[in-house]
Design a protein around this motif. Structure first.
Motif, PDB file in Angstrom:
ATOM      1  N   LEU A  38      -9.029   4.337   2.814  1.00 47.59           N
ATOM      2  CA  LEU A  38      -7.633   3.916   2.732  1.00 47.59           C
ATOM      3  C   LEU A  38      -7.377   3.327   1.350  1.00 47.59           C
ATOM      4  O   LEU A  38      -8.073   2.406   0.917  1.00 47.59           O
ATOM      5  N   TYR A  39      -6.379   3.879   0.642  1.00 47.87           N
ATOM      6  CA  TYR A  39      -6.005   3.413  -0.682  1.00 47.87           C
ATOM      7  C   TYR A  39      -4.544   2.958  -0.655  1.00 47.87           C
ATOM      8  O   TYR A  39      -3.726   3.538   0.069  1.00 47.87           O
ATOM      9  N   GLY A  40      -4.198   1.939  -1.455  1.00 45.20           N
ATOM     10  CA  GLY A  40      -2.807   1.535  -1.443  1.00 45.20           C
ATOM     11  C   GLY A  40      -2.400   0.672  -2.617  1.00 45.20           C
ATOM     12  O   GLY A  40      -3.237   0.135  -3.364  1.00 45.20           O
ATOM     13  N   TYR A  41      -1.083   0.549  -2.767  1.00 44.00           N
ATOM     14  CA  TYR A  41      -0.484  -0.270  -3.827  1.00 44.00           C
ATOM     15  C   TYR A  41       0.804  -0.893  -3.305  1.00 44.00           C
ATOM     16  O   TYR A  41       1.609  -0.226  -2.633  1.00 44.00           O
ATOM     17  N   ASN A  42       1.013  -2.164  -3.590  1.00 41.71           N
ATOM     18  CA  ASN A  42       2.276  -2.854  -3.338  1.00 41.71           C
ATOM     19  C   ASN A  42       2.734  -3.493  -4.636  1.00 41.71           C
ATOM     20  O   ASN A  42       1.954  -4.198  -5.291  1.00 41.71           O
ATOM     21  N   GLY A  43       3.971  -3.256  -5.010  1.00 38.94           N
ATOM     22  CA  GLY A  43       4.500  -3.847  -6.228  1.00 38.94           C
ATOM     23  C   GLY A  43       5.941  -4.266  -6.049  1.00 38.94           C
ATOM     24  O   GLY A  43       6.697  -3.640  -5.305  1.00 38.94           O
ATOM     25  N   SER A  44       6.326  -5.355  -6.717  1.00 40.37           N
ATOM     26  CA  SER A  44       7.712  -5.807  -6.642  1.00 40.37           C
ATOM     27  C   SER A  44       8.069  -6.607  -7.877  1.00 40.37           C
ATOM     28  O   SER A  44       7.191  -7.188  -8.539  1.00 40.37           O
TER      29      SER A  44
ATOM     30  N   TYR B   2       2.829   2.076  -1.561  1.00 41.34           N
ATOM     31  CA  TYR B   2       2.148   3.370  -1.439  1.00 41.34           C
ATOM     32  C   TYR B   2       0.895   3.174  -0.594  1.00 41.34           C
ATOM     33  O   TYR B   2       0.149   2.209  -0.768  1.00 41.34           O
ATOM     34  N   ARG B   3       0.696   4.103   0.344  1.00 39.46           N
ATOM     35  CA  ARG B   3      -0.491   4.059   1.193  1.00 39.46           C
ATOM     36  C   ARG B   3      -0.973   5.483   1.422  1.00 39.46           C
ATOM     37  O   ARG B   3      -0.179   6.380   1.714  1.00 39.46           O
ATOM     38  N   HIS B   4      -2.294   5.675   1.309  1.00 42.33           N
ATOM     39  CA  HIS B   4      -2.877   7.004   1.481  1.00 42.33           C
ATOM     40  C   HIS B   4      -4.132   6.883   2.350  1.00 42.33           C
ATOM     41  O   HIS B   4      -5.078   6.172   2.001  1.00 42.33           O
ATOM     42  N   ASP B   5      -4.119   7.557   3.498  1.00 39.53           N
ATOM     43  CA  ASP B   5      -5.250   7.556   4.431  1.00 39.53           C
ATOM     44  C   ASP B   5      -5.915   8.923   4.449  1.00 39.53           C
ATOM     45  O   ASP B   5      -5.247   9.952   4.631  1.00 39.53           O
TER      46      ASP B   5
ATOM     47  N   GLU C 140      -2.905  11.600   5.219  1.00 42.46           N
ATOM     48  CA  GLU C 140      -1.563  11.074   5.474  1.00 42.46           C
ATOM     49  C   GLU C 140      -1.131  10.140   4.352  1.00 42.46           C
ATOM     50  O   GLU C 140      -1.842   9.199   3.993  1.00 42.46           O
ATOM     51  N   LEU C 141       0.052  10.391   3.811  1.00 43.97           N
ATOM     52  CA  LEU C 141       0.603   9.612   2.708  1.00 43.97           C
ATOM     53  C   LEU C 141       1.922   8.986   3.135  1.00 43.97           C
ATOM     54  O   LEU C 141       2.754   9.630   3.766  1.00 43.97           O
ATOM     55  N   ASN C 142       2.106   7.708   2.780  1.00 42.07           N
ATOM     56  CA  ASN C 142       3.368   7.006   3.024  1.00 42.07           C
ATOM     57  C   ASN C 142       3.781   6.310   1.732  1.00 42.07           C
ATOM     58  O   ASN C 142       3.102   5.397   1.274  1.00 42.07           O
ATOM     59  N   ALA C 143       4.888   6.747   1.134  1.00 45.09           N
ATOM     60  CA  ALA C 143       5.424   6.126  -0.071  1.00 45.09           C
ATOM     61  C   ALA C 143       6.804   5.565   0.246  1.00 45.09           C
ATOM     62  O   ALA C 143       7.585   6.201   0.963  1.00 45.09           O
ATOM     63  N   SER C 144       7.107   4.391  -0.275  1.00 45.86           N
ATOM     64  CA  SER C 144       8.389   3.760   0.050  1.00 45.86           C
ATOM     65  C   SER C 144       8.921   2.988  -1.144  1.00 45.86           C
ATOM     66  O   SER C 144       8.174   2.565  -2.038  1.00 45.86           O
ATOM     67  N   ILE C 145      10.227   2.787  -1.131  1.00 46.38           N
ATOM     68  CA  ILE C 145      10.917   1.970  -2.125  1.00 46.38           C
ATOM     69  C   ILE C 145      11.954   1.142  -1.383  1.00 46.38           C
ATOM     70  O   ILE C 145      12.539   1.611  -0.401  1.00 46.38           O
ATOM     71  N   TYR C 146      12.145  -0.102  -1.808  1.00 49.85           N
ATOM     72  CA  TYR C 146      13.111  -0.952  -1.107  1.00 49.85           C
ATOM     73  C   TYR C 146      13.840  -1.851  -2.101  1.00 49.85           C
ATOM     74  O   TYR C 146      13.340  -2.179  -3.190  1.00 49.85           O
ATOM     75  N   LEU C 147      15.036  -2.256  -1.710  1.00 49.07           N
ATOM     76  CA  LEU C 147      15.856  -3.197  -2.474  1.00 49.07           C
ATOM     77  C   LEU C 147      16.325  -4.280  -1.516  1.00 49.07           C
ATOM     78  O   LEU C 147      16.872  -3.974  -0.448  1.00 49.07           O
ATOM     79  N   ASP C 148      16.097  -5.528  -1.891  1.00 49.41           N
ATOM     80  CA  ASP C 148      16.442  -6.652  -1.022  1.00 49.41           C
ATOM     81  C   ASP C 148      17.237  -7.681  -1.814  1.00 49.41           C
ATOM     82  O   ASP C 148      16.897  -8.000  -2.962  1.00 49.41           O
TER      83      ASP C 148
END
Length: 752
Positions: free
Chosen positions: A405-411, A431-434, A461-469
């Motif tokens: 499992l590889y991943g990145y969180n940035g803000s 970003y998360r990659h399993d 399985e790949l999950n990429a996301s972007i968010y604005l809060d």
């Protein structure tokens, strides 16, 4: 002309005054660790101005008229400090403050308007007041959350919350220091979340929120989320030894590596390890073994950047007695703690690396970067139906996988002011990659012989996301939080049993908006309305056959709640809530099949009360009511199996100046339907636990008792169709795992 001259003179005087304003800035530290404290409330008395310390413990007040000011610094479980400081023209006064820990005083707790969206009073108070014995107990801190173990302590717990049977994590997002715990497309079940790699003595706190209302929380956060935060530093090195009934032994040690010299440089590092063994209370000895090792470094690599590095490894192996049918007990075939298939059991391991960077720029931008990696292995042998499918060899199955499992969180976030309106804007990417190898479901015998492979494949399985809060504080009383996130999933499955081998792809995306309102009438009363959309992803082995369609079911929820203090030493949190879920397809890992599930509706009411009876005695109680139903089903056949309808937990906690402390607690879950028409009922239970400690500066002695009154209870229950070896026809009835009988454990901790 005269009016113009007066106006011009006024402007000149005003500009001169503005040119000679001053400011105050500072950093707040924890005295015991000498590390910066985040989320401390800093109030400038008499001005209406307040601030919250950032990730580096910093705060700042600007445009202050030269004068003498009082600053009040407060943080739950720390002693409040009041400091006087003089502001001089054209200068910024700098303060360095250390807060010392203190017993919680509910009279000092205020309902804050500064961080209304993410304040979690209950979590902070409960961790301080309740003894932490293991990761399972820590998860129970979330009001209304119940757990059950049905595989001998080595398997992830079954979770119940807000009318959900969450199984092992389908609808609650669990993280540790921001690193995901839930496993997507897991061999045993979607969202499988095993927290046993966490050493409980290292937990600093748990942030949580119920419902899909937080923008940076994506997959699995339909019923809620919880983030475990581990300590950045040890107050002292320690060694802890525990021993209890049923051949139970546990040893834990934590060593501070840098000591006082490191803290003087705002650095800390430690290594800790835990080993556990037990045969437990079942007739079939568990031979349960668990080993944990964790190392962590936290420090400043520049004056405005801190770095946190965490590495850990975990291994566990066990036997378990499995779920047993009521009729086997009633007929005398086995005892209450017996087993039909004594060869069940499992082995699992997880190795993690987690790096977190936080930078505060000169223009007050907070930039966060996190990278993480996990290597995970899982092998489980179960037998739910005994001899239903194979009357000769039995129905034992093996579920197995190996995962990277590889991943990145940035803000990046910025706090700014437009007039008197306060804005906090956050833009984030995740970003998360399993990658799994040999994800397997096989028919086995006695845990040694493979009879048939049902499923075998590799998952990508790949999950990429972007968010604005956006959090907008219009006044000292009224604030709004609005956010939106976009999640993209790409799934690939390679079937290793197909001839020739096949590889299929599918993808989909989902948009999740959030909108939350908070109105703080005064420091004793706050009203809030949370609304939002969440989701949980489906297993890749569902996504690919569906061609990516209907595999990201949305969940739409709302909470109308209030936090108030009816008495100076009482805090109450009450909320009425509603959640509606779309059509979904579920991959049943135990059978290797896909089952469609229709729309569902859940609604209920949560009530939490915390009351300080005396300076040393605290009481708390949670009451949670839910009405979960399937939508579109006929009346009387719309129950959601095993979903809780009423739960309550609470107790008394004692903290005395002489070092004596402890708690007496209860948990209760009412009867609930075990199938769709409620013809089979899962019986409720009421269980009490006790913890008693005597703590001094150099040592601590503790006694822990589970099931204080030796109640005979069923911890997990299922309506299952099974057949015993000599039965001609199968029977559907309750199958259960018995809960612990009276279980006492004594522990001794040495600090140095």
């Amino acid at each position: 002309m005269k009016k113009f001259t007066l106006l011009f003179s006024f402007l000149i005087v005003s500009l001169r005054a503005l040119a000679h304003l001053g400011g105050i800035s500072g950093v707040v530290y924890d005295q015991s660790t000498r590390l910066p404290l985040k989320d401390v409330t800093v109030q400038l008395s008499g001005t209406g101005k307040a601030a919250i310390t950032n990730e580096l413990g910093q705060y700042r007040f600007e445009d202050l008229v030269p004068a003498r000011y009082k600053i009040e610094l407060s943080y739950v479980s720390f002693r409040t400090q009041i400091i006087e400081v003089t502001v001089i023209s054209d200068e910024t006064a700098f303060l360095k403050t250390e807060l010392t820990s203190a017993n919680v005083e509910l009279s000092e707790v205020t309902v804050s308007s500064r961080r209304a969206h993410d304040q979690q009073l209950i979590s902070n108070l409960d961790i301080r007041l309740r003894p932490i014995t293991n990761s399972q107990e820590i998860l129970r801190i979330v009001p209304g959350l119940f757990i059950g173990q049905h595989a001998g302590g080595g398997k992830a717990e079954q979770i119940f919350l807000r009318g959900f049977d969450i199984d092992h994590g389908t609808d609650i997002r669990l993280t540790v220091d921001g690193m995901p715990v839930n496993m997507v497309s897991h061999a045993h079940g979607q969202g499988y979340a095993d927290l046993h790699f966490v050493i409980p003595e290292l937990v600093k706190g748990v942030d949580f929120k119920k419902g899909p209302y937080t923008t940076d929380k994506g997959n699995f956060s339909t019923a809620g989320w919880a983030d475990f935060r581990t300590k950045d530093a040890l107050e002292k090195s320690f060694v802890k030894l525990e021993a209890g009934q049923f051949d139970t032994y546990r040893a834990v040690a934590g060593i501070d590596l840098l000591g006082q010299k490191g803290r003087e440089k705002n650095q800390a590092a430690y290594i800790a390890s835990e080993y556990s063994f037990t045969n437990s209370y079942f007739d079939n000895p568990q031979n349960f073994n668990r080993l944990n090792v964790t190392g962590k470094y936290h420090g400043h690599i520049t004056p405005n950047t801190n770095l946190t590095l965490t590495g850990s490894t975990f291994w566990s192996k066990w036997n378990h007695s499995g779920q047993i049918p009521d009729r086997a007990i009633e007929s005398g075939l086995i005892g209450f703690y017996g087993s039909i298939d004594p060869t069940e059991g499992g082995e699992t391991s997880r190795t993690n690396f987690n790096a977190q960077f936080v930078t505060v720029t000169p223009r007050n931008f907070v930039i966060k970067n996190q990278v993480f990696y996990s290597n995970y292995n899982f092998e489980l042998y179960s037998n739910f139906t005994f001899f239903l499918e194979d009357s000769l060899n039995g129905d034992q199955i093996r579920q197995k996988e190996r995962r990277n499992l590889y991943g990145y969180n940035g803000s990046i976030s910025k706090e700014s002011f437009v007039g008197k309106t306060n804005w906090v804007t956050t833009l984030g990417v995740q970003y998360r990659h399993d990658l799994t190898r040999g994800t397997e479901l096989s028919h086995t015998k006695n845990r040694t012989e493979t009879l048939e492979q049902y499923k075998l494949g590799n998952i990508n399985e790949l999950n990429a996301s972007i968010y604005l809060d956006e959090v907008v504080r219009f006044t000292d009383r009224f604030s709004v939080n609005a956010g939106v996130r976009l999640d993209y999933f790409r799934d690939q499955y390679q079937d290793l049993l197909a001839q020739p081998r096949t590889r299929q792809h599918a993808s989909d995306a989902i948009v999740s908006p959030k909108l939350n309102f908070y109105y703080t009438f005064n420091p004793n009363l706050q009203l809030y309305l949370n609304t939002g959309k969440g989701f949980h992803s489906n297993d890749t082995r569902v996504v690919v056959p569906q061609g990516g369609k209907q595999i990201l079911p949305g969940a739409y929820g709302s909470d109308l709640g209030v936090i108030f203090k009816p008495l100076p030493k009482m805090v109450v949190n009450a909320a009425a809530w509603y959640l509606w879920m779309q059509q979904e397809f579920v991959y049943v890992g135990d059978a290797g099949v896909v089952e469609p599930s229709g729309k569902s509706r859940r609604q209920g009411f949560d009530l939490s009360v915390r009351y300080q009876l005396t300076k040393m005695l605290y009481a708390d109680a949670d009451f949670n009511i839910a009405k979960p139903r399937a939508v579109g089903e006929v009346e009387g056949a719309s129950y959601l199996p095993l979903a809780p309808v009423f739960t309550s937990a609470g107790g008394l906690s004692l903290q005395m100046p002489n070092g004596l402390n402890g708690s007496l607690r209860y948990r209760y879950i009412a009867n609930r339907p075990a199938n769709e028409d409620n013809s089979i009922v899962a019986k409720g239970y009421f269980v009490s636990d006790m913890q008693l400690n005597y703590t001094k500066s150099r040592y601590s002695v503790g006694l822990s008792v589970q099931n204080l009154f030796n109640t005979k209870w069923k911890e997990t229950q299922f309506a299952t169709e099974s057949r015993l070896k000599n039965e001609a026809e199968p029977v559907e009835e309750i199958h259960f795992t018995p809960g612990t009988p009276f279980f006492a454990k004594l522990g001794v901790t040495l600090f140095f």
